[in-house]
Design an enzyme around this catalytic site. Structure first.
Site, short mmCIF file in Angstrom:
data_model
loop_
_atom_site.label_atom_id
_atom_site.label_comp_id
_atom_site.label_asym_id
_atom_site.label_seq_id
_atom_site.Cartn_x
_atom_site.Cartn_y
_atom_site.Cartn_z
N SER A 546 0.88 -1.15 -0.04
CA SER A 546 0.10 0.11 -0.07
C SER A 546 0.96 1.13 -0.04
CB SER A 546 -0.99 -0.11 1.25
OG SER A 546 -1.90 0.61 1.12
N HIS A 668 -7.44 -5.51 -1.20
CA HIS A 668 -6.12 -4.68 -0.86
C HIS A 668 -5.60 -5.90 0.04
CE1 HIS A 668 -3.75 -1.25 -0.19
NE2 HIS A 668 -3.56 -1.34 1.08
#
Length: 697
Positions: A546, A668
């Site tokens: 991320s 994610h």
């Protein structure tokens, strides 16, 4: 490879010129934002095919790694229950099913009753992520939420437990959820996606199905959350300034409401001050506040419930220069704080006057310490019994599988409740330590490092980083990591500035016009390990996920000669473009973290390290693994795709050492279960072992 040389794919170029602050940039791949377009889909599929073909020589190693990972299945030991009202709730896995079901039994005894079986939810066989699991006080209702895609859009439902029927559901995105004491009123934070934040609090009367917004935050840089005090007597509404998702996020403003008066008027007990980080709790006849007003390590104060203004704050635990007061937990007769001196956590129990009654220090120099028992959902908060003198905690580290301990605060004793069992794991083979490396400005950067006892140094080292949003990273046990350690690789977490390991100053030291500090810290650590003879000159790989993925891409661009390999998982790869588009999920928050490109000086600084706009034909970058997910709602798929396409276009040979994978299941956080979990881990491990030239076992 023999025969025709394998050529990476390259999508068509569609140049778009942008002039901002008299700086001209060229974006050739902005059109990849249209990720459902057939051309985009074809390009992503071509990248997946290239990744497979480019790693064909690793097929046997990947199969070997998958077998190792699946062979180290973790048995969590006895189920740890949490009590709420008249029931104890617990999970119980069943052979052949994807997900463990939730059960309960009466505290007074009797048979177990099924509460929630995720396997019965259509679609959960492909992907399933729990959001919250919140029973009402009387046990009549269950509020639960789940995500079946991976985009973290959790659907909220309320179930009548006795009938098993869902009596209410919300079509929006729900986050934090709390029950009032009446067992009928539910409060929850509603989340919007553009920009990504919780901006409303909704009150639901379950029996009538009436839902109404009772709080709305207009400032798009702020988030709202709801929670309940440990005592159960109060509800709190926090307005927060950052999005690091720590267990006890500090707030700039706090509101409260008696839990037995759900239709009453919320009262503001901490007036908004954006520099403040306040976490409120309730104990006896007072509110307790953990606050950073006198120093970054925070102090603990208390105040009368009827008049909790700052004029009436009484100090319970003072601020200390070398200690971070991380959490506060309240039991009926004990006020417990989680402190860290350096990276080592400890539990300290105090009485009403602040005098220490018991202290428990972990054996681990750096670890994850969790107080209470959590439902393990995305928005779940660990809970513990209030009317007791015992506290349940979980400890996990690089070398210690999850271990659950019960601390008797009156008797100053601890009892082992459960320890995860990992097949074939021998803890005696491995050693974890904490190293200190000096940054270029003299700051001391800690590194939590693990290796086998027989690790030969200088050797290959993988450094994992984050370094953003004030979010700390703590070591925890990962069975897949053993496949690296057993092949002679050391692994470390670098606690970079920009993270939150040492409170707000550690974060602010690498924000805005100082953000490059995060990357120079990582560079200094890598250089320091080489100078100490721990890492090989050509043996340092870096990885991040991320925002951490953006960290490793930016650091590698600054010092491409230093790193042997780079792994960027679902990376924030185009910081400037993200911040210039407020339809992106975290664009507002990122202007606070990295600087605002609409401001000339901040733009010029951002321009020096933005991964996307610092790609060029004359800068040879290290071999890089990038992955993304179609359903990612944080770092969107096109962000990584644009970076990869632009980087390929800058290289005459399309940069064949750049490997890009697009995951079609999950978001994610990756796949939730099934063979994809082991396959994705094995692919990354095989790739980096190959780059470090240590693929043999």
């Amino acid at each position: 490879m023999e025969g025709k040389r394998l050529q990476p794919p390259l999508p068509r170029s569609e140049p778009r010129i942008r002039v901002l602050h008299d700086d001209v940039t060229m974006d050739r791949y902005g059109w990849l934002r249209e990720w459902e377009h057939p051309e985009v889909c074809a390009y992503l599929e071509a990248e997946n095919n290239y990744a497979e073909q480019a790693t064909t020589h690793l097929t046997d190693l990947k199969a070997e790694l998958i077998a190792e990972i699946e062979g180290r299945r973790t048995c969590e030991g006895d189920a740890i229950e949490f009590q709420l009202g008249p029931f104890e709730y617990f999970q119980k896995p069943e052979r052949g099913l994807f997900h463990p079901a939730w059960w309960r039994r009466a505290v007074t005894g009797g048979p177990a009753q099924l509460v929630l079986d995720p396997n019965a939810i259509p679609g959960a066989e492909v992907f399933y992520s729990l959001g919250v699991f919140e029973p009402s006080d009387d046990g009549r209702y269950l509020a639960f939420s789940f995500d079946l895609i991976g985009d973290e859009g959790h659907e909220l439902r309320v179930r009548d437990i006795e009938s098993g029927r869902d009596v209410w559901r919300d079509s929006g995105r729900a986050a934090h959820v709390i029950w009032a004491a009446d067992g009928n009123t539910l409060f929850f934070a509603r989340e919007r996606i553009e920009p990504r934040r919780c901006d409303k609090v909704v009150r639901l009367a379950v029996e009538t199905g009436t839902a109404e917004v009772i709080f709305e935050e207009a400032n798009e840089f702020l988030d709202v959350r709801v929670r309940r005090s440990d005592s159960g007597a109060w509800l709190f509404l926090d307005v927060i300034t950052t999005c690091n998702y720590s267990v006890q996020q500090g707030a700039a403003e706090v509101w409260c409401l008696p839990a037995d008066d759900p239709r009453g008027e919320w009262r503001r007990i901490v007036t908004r001050a954006l520099a403040l980080e306040v976490f409120a709790e309730h104990w006896k006849d007072r509110f307790v506040f953990r606050v950073n007003d006198t120093g970054p390590g925070r102090r603990l104060v208390s105040a009368p419930i009827d008049n909790p203004s700052t004029f009436h704050w009484k100090e319970v635990v003072p601020h200390r220069a070398d200690v971070t007061l991380e959490e506060v937990h309240v039991l009926e007769h004990h006020l417990v704080v989680v402190e860290r001196e350096g990276l080592r956590p400890r539990l300290v129990s105090r009485d009403a006057n602040g005098s220490v009654r018991a202290t428990h220090i972990t054996d681990e120099a750096s670890c994850t310490l969790t107080v209470g028992v959590s439902a393990r959902g995305y928005y779940s908060v660990p809970r513990h019994a209030f009317r007791t003198a015992t506290l349940v905690c979980s400890v996990s580290s690089f070398v210690t599988p999850n271990t659950v301990i019960e601390y008797d605060l009156d008797g100053c004793r601890s009892t082992l409740l459960s320890r995860a069992c990992v097949q074939g794991y021998d803890a005696a083979k491995y050693a974890a330590t904490v190293l200190i490396v000096q940054a270029e400005d003299g700051a001391e950067i800690p590194v939590s490092l693990v290796a086998r006892h027989d690790w030969v140094n200088p050797g290959p080292v993988i450094l994992r980083v984050y370094g953003c949003y004030g979010k700390p990273i703590w070591p925890s046990f990962n069975p897949a990591r053993l496949s690296l350690l057993d092949r002679g690789v050391a692994f470390g977490f670098v606690h970079l500035r920009g993270g939150g390991e040492f409170g707000r100053p550690w974060h602010e030291a690498a924000m805005g016009n100082q953000k490059r500090t995060t990357y120079t810290d990582l560079i200094a650590v890598a250089e320091g390990l080489v100078k100490r003879g721990l890492a090989r000159q050509d043996g340092v790989a870096i990885e991040g996920k991320s925002a951490g993925g953006g960290t490793v891409l930016a650091a590698a661009a600054l010092r491409p000669d230093l790193f042997r390999a780079v792994l960027a998982e679902v990376p924030l790869a185009d910081i400037l473009d993200t911040e210039l588009d407020f339809s992106m999920p975290y664009a507002f928050q990122e202007t606070v973290e990295y600087g605002n490109p609409r401001v000339f000086q901040e733009y010029r600084y951002l321009r020096t390290y933005d991964p996307y706009y610092n790609l060029s034909a004359d800068r040879l970058l290290p071999p890089t693994y990038v992955d993304t997910a179609l359903n990612d709602s944080q770092a969107l798929c096109h962000q990584a795709a644009r970076y990869v396409a632009q980087r390929r276009s800058c290289a005459a040979d399309r940069d064949p050492k750049l490997v890009f994978r697009v995951r079609k299941v999950g978001g994610h956080s990756g796949a939730s279960h099934g063979p994809d979990v082991a396959e994705n881990a094995a692919f990354r491990i095989a790739w980096v072992l190959d780059q470090l030239r240590c693929s043999g076992s």
